[in-house]
Scaffold this active site. Structure first.
Site, PDB file in Angstrom:
ATOM      1  N   PHE A 182      -0.537  10.024   0.734  1.00 22.34           N
ATOM      2  CA  PHE A 182       0.329  10.774   1.498  1.00 22.34           C
ATOM      3  C   PHE A 182       0.868   9.473   2.627  1.00 22.34           C
ATOM      4  O   PHE A 182      -0.114   8.966   3.255  1.00 22.34           O
ATOM      5  CB  PHE A 182      -0.284  11.854   2.518  1.00 22.34           C
ATOM      6  CG  PHE A 182       0.643  12.343   3.431  1.00 22.34           C
ATOM      7  CD1 PHE A 182       1.664  13.410   2.921  1.00 22.34           C
ATOM      8  CD2 PHE A 182       0.761  12.089   4.790  1.00 22.34           C
ATOM      9  CE1 PHE A 182       2.557  13.960   3.940  1.00 22.34           C
ATOM     10  CE2 PHE A 182       1.682  12.731   5.771  1.00 22.34           C
ATOM     11  CZ  PHE A 182       2.356  13.477   5.340  1.00 22.34           C
ATOM     12  N   ASP A 219      -1.822   1.497   4.160  1.00 23.39           N
ATOM     13  CA  ASP A 219      -1.489   2.528   5.191  1.00 23.39           C
ATOM     14  C   ASP A 219      -2.875   3.044   5.796  1.00 23.39           C
ATOM     15  O   ASP A 219      -3.695   3.751   5.417  1.00 23.39           O
ATOM     16  CB  ASP A 219      -1.045   3.720   4.343  1.00 23.39           C
ATOM     17  CG  ASP A 219      -0.578   4.941   5.232  1.00 23.39           C
ATOM     18  OD1 ASP A 219      -1.178   5.005   6.211  1.00 23.39           O
ATOM     19  OD2 ASP A 219       0.115   5.763   4.981  1.00 23.39           O
ATOM     20  N   LYS A 246      -1.263   7.217  14.612  1.00 22.21           N
ATOM     21  CA  LYS A 246      -2.424   8.338  15.206  1.00 22.21           C
ATOM     22  C   LYS A 246      -3.095   8.102  16.145  1.00 22.21           C
ATOM     23  O   LYS A 246      -2.869   8.033  17.275  1.00 22.21           O
ATOM     24  CB  LYS A 246      -3.119   8.633  13.807  1.00 22.21           C
ATOM     25  CG  LYS A 246      -2.327   9.648  12.535  1.00 22.21           C
ATOM     26  CD  LYS A 246      -3.284  10.187  11.741  1.00 22.21           C
ATOM     27  CE  LYS A 246      -2.213  11.154  10.695  1.00 22.21           C
ATOM     28  NZ  LYS A 246      -1.908  12.344  11.269  1.00 22.21           N
TER      29      LYS A 246
END
Length: 389
Positions: free
Chosen positions: A123, A208, A237
């Site tokens: 993702f 990532d 995040k």
């Protein structure tokens, strides 16, 4: 009352009104142990005093001027990120999807090639580029033709990697632990294969770290634990502890591909975001905090394995640091509902994996309490469903 919001989220029937550290209180006054942390965002817990103070101080000075101007905070945060990574330069944006979009653009522009290999169950975001990099059909459905020249292969399948990457490949894009994909860990052997293939074909390695970065797995970045040296690292995040901010970190040789006008972001690296990120990184990158994440993570994982080891529902406990998953033989929706009823907030990572993301500053007693709630819930669910595995 009819909502004026697009129904893009399957929202829970909880309205948070106040939070501090690992505790969250809803509009009915019920208190929860928040082991979602905004989905690995509030790594320092809710309303960390040093982050709050830093943003408040900046709010009284300057909010926004645009990237036409020199922004001192950008230089300071970029230096923190470079000092604690293998990168040399930083581009600031507002989210993980934006950071990954920038990574795709940088890889293609710097190499002159367009093919990118990413992993199934990955993702990387929901913009058209990052969605194309995401190896999940359910994310793609309904949006028509995707950005071309992406190939998806299974993580930890070194043969597939060797058979897919060619001289035309610009980059390989991976997560060290697939968060949305079920808390799946990259193996040491696969990491070695990545090194070999990238060197053989001259392609870039994009890691990532949107969910795994900023101390979540017990090191500044998760790639460190596999001895990798990515060309591009993406973060978001936990970088702002709840303030929207993302970043791309790249190596020296990529600098000339991102010249003036090649990429940009109106709000990227604004003074408020930089104030939040500077305070976060000052705290998270302290060796004693990272060591505590490793220690608490090892204890928590071992305790979950011990408490849930006899459960017929549980397949395995996996993860690193304070990014853990409980893989189950049944769908976890009823388990999550029961946890919420018992005052513990957790979330899924796919239909059959329970994802647990405590704040990095969660106390031992809070981890113990979470274990007690999980044990109670699993025992109750097993009795109700009379599961036979």
């Amino acid at each position: 009352m009819m909502s004026a919001l697009f129904p893009t989220y399957a929202r829970w029937d909880i309205t948070p009104v106040k939070a501090k550290g690992s505790k969250l209180i809803d509009s009915d006054g019920k208190e929860y142990l928040d082991f979602i942390s905004g989905i690995a965002v509030c790594n320092l817990g809710h309303c960390h005093p040093k982050v709050v103070s830093s943003v408040e101080e900046q709010m009284k000075k300057l909010w926004h001027v645009s990237n036409l101007f020199q922004i001192e905070g950008q230089e300071q945060v970029a230096e923190q990120l470079v000092d604690h990574s293998v990168g040399d330069y930083v581009f600031f944006c507002n989210s993980g999807a934006e950071a990954n979009e920038a990574a795709i653009k940088l890889a293609r522009k710097s190499t002159g090639k367009h093919h990118i290999v990413s992993l199934t169950n990955s993702f990387h975001g929901r913009t058209l580029g990052s969605m194309a990099a995401t190896g999940q059909d359910k994310i793609h459905q309904g949006f028509g033709p995707l950005l071309t020249e992406f190939t998806y292969i299974e993580m930890n399948d070194s043969e597939a990697l060797k058979n897919t990457v060619t001289e035309k490949t610009a980059a390989i894009m991976v997560e060290i632990i697939q968060g949305e994909g079920g808390i799946r860990l990259m193996s040491d052997e696969y990491a070695e294969s990545l090194k070999t293939v990238c060197e053989q074909f001259g392609c870039l390695l994009i890691v990532d770290e949107v969910q795994t970065g900023i101390g979540r797995t017990g090191t500044a970045f998760a790639y460190e634990q596999l001895g990798l040296s990515p060309d591009i690292i993406t973060v978001a995040k936990g970088l702002g502890n709840g303030f929207p901010v993302g970043a791309l970190i790249g190596k020296e040789r990529l600098k000339d591909a991102f010249t003036p006008g090649s990429h940009g972001s109106t709000f990227g690296g604004n003074p408020l975001a930089m104030a939040a990120a500077k305070a976060v990184l000052t705290e998270v990158f302290k060796p004693e905090l990272l060591e505590s994440v490793q220690e608490k993570g090892e204890w928590f994982k071992a305790e979950l394995e011990k408490k849930l080891g006899d459960s017929k529902i549980v397949e395995e406990v996996r993860g690193k640091g304070l990014m853990l998953g409980i893989a189950c033989h049944i769908e976890v929706a009823p388990i999550i509902k029961a946890c919420i009823e018992n005052g513990l907030l957790v979330l899924p990572a796919g239909p059959k994996v329970l994802r647990i993301l405590p704040p990095l500053v969660a106390t031992k007693s809070e981890l113990v309490r979470a274990c007690e709630i999980l044990l109670t819930v699993f025992q109750e669910i097993e009795q109700k469903q009379s599961v036979i595995i």
